[in-house]
Design an enzyme around this catalytic site. Sequence first.
Site, short mmCIF file in Angstrom:
data_model
loop_
_atom_site.label_atom_id
_atom_site.label_comp_id
_atom_site.label_asym_id
_atom_site.label_seq_id
_atom_site.Cartn_x
_atom_site.Cartn_y
_atom_site.Cartn_z
N HIS A 90 111.72 -19.35 26.25
CA HIS A 90 110.72 -18.59 25.50
C HIS A 90 109.39 -18.48 26.25
CE1 HIS A 90 113.37 -18.61 22.05
NE2 HIS A 90 113.39 -19.93 22.02
C1 BDR Z 1 108.64 -20.54 20.15
O1 BDR Z 1 108.58 -21.58 19.18
C2 BDR Z 1 108.40 -22.83 19.82
O2 BDR Z 1 109.29 -23.76 19.31
C3 BDR Z 1 108.63 -22.61 21.30
O3 BDR Z 1 107.81 -23.44 22.07
C4 BDR Z 1 108.31 -21.15 21.49
O4 BDR Z 1 106.94 -20.97 21.75
C5 BDR Z 1 110.01 -19.88 20.06
O5 BDR Z 1 110.21 -19.32 18.80
#
Ligand code: BDR
Length: 324
Positions: free
Chosen positions: A247
């Site tokens: 992500h």
């Molecule tokens: C996002 O949510 C967090 O858990 C991760 O770090 C990322 O930024 C993904 O949905």
Amino acid sequence: MHKVIYDTDPGVDDSMALVFQTRHPDIELIGVTSVFGNATIETTTRNALYLVERFAKPSVVVARGAGKPLRRATPEPIPHIHGHNGLGDIDLPELEDDGRGRLDARLAHRFIIDEIRKHPHAINLVAVGPLTNLALALQEDPEIQHLVKQVIIMGGAFGINGILGNVSPCAEANISADPDAADQVFAAAWKVTAVGLDVTQKAIMTTEYLDRLRQDGGADGQFVWDVSRHYEQFHIESSGVHGIYVHDSSAVAYLVAPELYQIRRGAVRVVVEGLAIGQTIQKPATMGVPAPNWDTLTQQDVCVDVDVEGFLKLYYQTIVGRAA
Ligand code: BDR
Ligand code: CA
């Protein structure tokens, strides 16, 4: 050089994105601002201090940010994804002087305002947690909308490629954690690019890929491997993915290599009440239907596709320093 303020809730994938930034030759990391999210603000701030101490230049400081959303209860930390310490339960050393040497006296939103004013039209805000600090900065000094270079967020899910959400059937975690803040950030006059689940869930680092990073990437590669073990187990159990979704590093990749992404332009709103709370809805600029809740707002960019191979090469080359 891209000057960056990194707003983050570290977080396993946040930490991988921080290593990426500190090793990329075209990025000048100015500071890190912490926010609640993957863990409490105490934990995410501590992790940010640990990460800058370990990976960033001595000039890089951490400013502590919001511990709760603008107007609702703080979501629970998510140890089953990021571990109890937020960094995949790897061993973390005690910080010298509790990390105070790197801790800025200002709150995160004040740090953001000051740095944007100090470097007009030069700062890239890369925000990969709940958007509370950005909303607070906007509220305190709305002029920064016109002084920042761009805002790149990891957040949202726009239903492209059938991807709808990861905390509900229609919401992504960062947006859902503070939907009011997110709606304000999208509505502002600055240029926002959303790097959402639509592209981040396409960009998978497999176990084999992570193992190559470990073998070829020295101490950084070993860190990425270690920090991602618990996170990978979560992915295997919850999505059947033998690897991890990347992500937050995707937002950094967009900064240095936007050509890897396809974007769709259009105003974005966030649902702030009801069943679909946290949903991100874009009205594509090509859509002729009048929509008063979107039509007066800034046209933002949403990533709708990614060159996955290009992205993986970029991360590998940045960490390892040579071609895959
Ligand atoms: C996002 O949510 C967090 O858990 C991760 O770090 C990322 O930024 C993904 O949905
Ligand atoms: Ca994050």
